[in-house]
Design a protein around this motif. Structure first.
Motif, short mmCIF file in Angstrom:
data_model
loop_
_atom_site.label_atom_id
_atom_site.label_comp_id
_atom_site.label_asym_id
_atom_site.label_seq_id
_atom_site.Cartn_x
_atom_site.Cartn_y
_atom_site.Cartn_z
N CYS A 71 0.81 -1.22 0.00
CA CYS A 71 0.00 0.00 0.00
C CYS A 71 0.84 1.27 0.00
O CYS A 71 0.31 2.36 -0.28
CB CYS A 71 -0.93 0.02 1.21
N ARG A 72 2.13 1.15 0.32
CA ARG A 72 2.98 2.33 0.41
C ARG A 72 4.32 2.05 -0.25
O ARG A 72 4.74 0.90 -0.38
CB ARG A 72 3.22 2.73 1.87
N PHE A 73 4.99 3.12 -0.66
CA PHE A 73 6.36 2.98 -1.15
C PHE A 73 7.19 4.15 -0.68
O PHE A 73 6.68 5.23 -0.36
CB PHE A 73 6.41 2.81 -2.67
N LEU A 74 8.48 3.92 -0.64
CA LEU A 74 9.45 4.84 -0.05
C LEU A 74 10.53 5.12 -1.08
O LEU A 74 10.89 4.25 -1.87
CB LEU A 74 10.07 4.15 1.17
N ALA A 75 11.05 6.35 -1.08
CA ALA A 75 12.15 6.66 -1.98
C ALA A 75 13.05 7.71 -1.35
O ALA A 75 12.59 8.58 -0.61
CB ALA A 75 11.63 7.15 -3.33
N GLY A 76 14.35 7.61 -1.64
CA GLY A 76 15.33 8.57 -1.16
C GLY A 76 16.28 8.93 -2.28
O GLY A 76 16.42 8.18 -3.26
N GLY A 77 16.93 10.10 -2.16
CA GLY A 77 17.75 10.54 -3.27
C GLY A 77 18.98 11.33 -2.92
O GLY A 77 19.39 11.44 -1.75
N SER A 78 19.57 11.90 -3.96
CA SER A 78 20.85 12.57 -3.85
C SER A 78 20.77 13.88 -3.06
O SER A 78 21.80 14.39 -2.60
CB SER A 78 21.42 12.84 -5.24
N GLU A 79 19.57 14.42 -2.87
CA GLU A 79 19.41 15.63 -2.07
C GLU A 79 19.36 15.32 -0.57
O GLU A 79 19.27 16.24 0.26
CB GLU A 79 18.14 16.38 -2.48
N GLY A 80 19.36 14.04 -0.21
CA GLY A 80 19.37 13.65 1.19
C GLY A 80 18.02 13.55 1.84
O GLY A 80 17.93 13.41 3.07
N SER A 81 16.94 13.60 1.06
CA SER A 81 15.59 13.51 1.62
C SER A 81 14.99 12.13 1.37
O SER A 81 15.36 11.42 0.44
CB SER A 81 14.67 14.57 1.00
N LEU A 82 14.02 11.78 2.22
CA LEU A 82 13.30 10.52 2.14
C LEU A 82 11.81 10.84 2.15
O LEU A 82 11.35 11.65 2.96
CB LEU A 82 13.65 9.64 3.34
N VAL A 83 11.04 10.24 1.24
CA VAL A 83 9.60 10.48 1.16
C VAL A 83 8.84 9.16 1.15
O VAL A 83 9.25 8.19 0.49
CB VAL A 83 9.23 11.29 -0.10
N LEU A 84 7.74 9.12 1.91
CA LEU A 84 6.85 7.97 1.95
C LEU A 84 5.57 8.34 1.24
O LEU A 84 4.98 9.39 1.52
CB LEU A 84 6.57 7.56 3.40
N TRP A 85 5.12 7.48 0.32
CA TRP A 85 3.89 7.71 -0.44
C TRP A 85 2.86 6.62 -0.20
O TRP A 85 3.22 5.46 0.03
CB TRP A 85 4.17 7.70 -1.94
N ASN A 86 1.57 6.98 -0.27
CA ASN A 86 0.52 6.01 -0.50
C ASN A 86 0.61 5.59 -1.96
O ASN A 86 0.87 6.44 -2.83
CB ASN A 86 -0.86 6.61 -0.23
N ALA A 87 0.36 4.32 -2.24
CA ALA A 87 0.50 3.83 -3.61
C ALA A 87 -0.74 4.12 -4.46
O ALA A 87 -0.63 4.55 -5.60
CB ALA A 87 0.81 2.34 -3.61
N PHE A 88 -1.91 3.85 -3.92
CA PHE A 88 -3.14 4.00 -4.71
C PHE A 88 -4.22 4.62 -3.83
O PHE A 88 -4.75 3.92 -2.96
CB PHE A 88 -3.59 2.65 -5.27
N PRO A 89 -4.59 5.90 -4.05
CA PRO A 89 -3.99 6.81 -5.03
C PRO A 89 -2.63 7.29 -4.56
O PRO A 89 -2.33 7.29 -3.36
CB PRO A 89 -5.00 7.96 -5.07
N ILE A 90 -1.81 7.72 -5.50
CA ILE A 90 -0.46 8.18 -5.16
C ILE A 90 -0.56 9.51 -4.42
O ILE A 90 -1.11 10.48 -4.93
CB ILE A 90 0.39 8.32 -6.42
#
Length: 208
Positions: A71-90
């Protein structure tokens, strides 16, 4: 890819920005991919069609993970931040403030109560998931963290490092429980066995 034959089943996209990471929902229904230009894409694993495409403020998306319930997904990047999303709806649920170094790896615990990140500065950070992502614990290590994984019971964290080491952290006491030099060169990936009793790693020395 077909696990039995080792053959390619489908190519989901062509001429896309460089793909830096990907993860699949546990039921195999959909996939998420993170890209060098800061975009994320969701894919239908049955039809191979793109479900969604959107930009982020993460910089290059270096790491992503999907929750056990899909139901959720997580992503992190080169700017040093981490974000958690609901998958549906995004929909973005929570985000960390930028850290001091880019995020190279991330994972979600089986209950989706915690997230973990591995940084280019060697930091391993445990985040509590609520209305915001709050730092719950952290450990400093001497080498960038290419991969981090929760154990199946969510009580331990395994990390793979650019100096070839694997490290095991115990969440209950915030201590490092194990450190071994597993590879002659960089350790790039790691995982627990389904019962949590064995570890596997892959490195730039060609060893698994």
């Amino acid at each position: 890819w077909n696990c039995a034959s080792g053959s390619c089943t489908a190519v989901l996209g062509e001429n896309l920005p460089d793909s830096m990471c990907c993860a699949a929902s546990p039921d195999g229904a959909w996939l998420v991919s993170g890209h060098l230009d800061g975009s994320l894409r969701l894919w239908d694993a049955k039809t191979y069609a793109m479900i969604a495409e959107f930009d982020t403020d993460l910089g290059a998306v270096m790491a992503c993970a999907v929750s056990q319930d899909g139901c959720r997904f997580l992503a992190g990047g080169s700017e040093g931040s981490l974000v958690l999303w609901n998958a549906f709806p995004i929909q973005a649920i929570s985000q960390t403030p930028p850290q001091n170094a880019e995020i190279l790896s991330c994972d979600l615990d089986p209950q989706c109560l915690y997230a973990v990140t591995g940084g280019a500065d060697g930091s391993v950070v445990l985040w509590s998931i609520g209305s915001s992502l709050t730092r719950a614990a952290s450990w400093d290590t001497p080498a960038p963290v290419h991969c981090c994984r929760f154990s199946p019971d969510g009580q331990r964290i395994l990390t793979a490092h650019s100096d070839g080491s694997l490290r095991l952290f115990i969440i209950s006491n915030n201590k490092e429980g194990l450190s071994v030099m597993a590879h002659d060169y960089e350790a790039l990936s790691c995982a627990f066995s389904p019962d949590g009793t064995q570890l596997v790693s892959g490195g730039m020395d060609g060893l698994v």
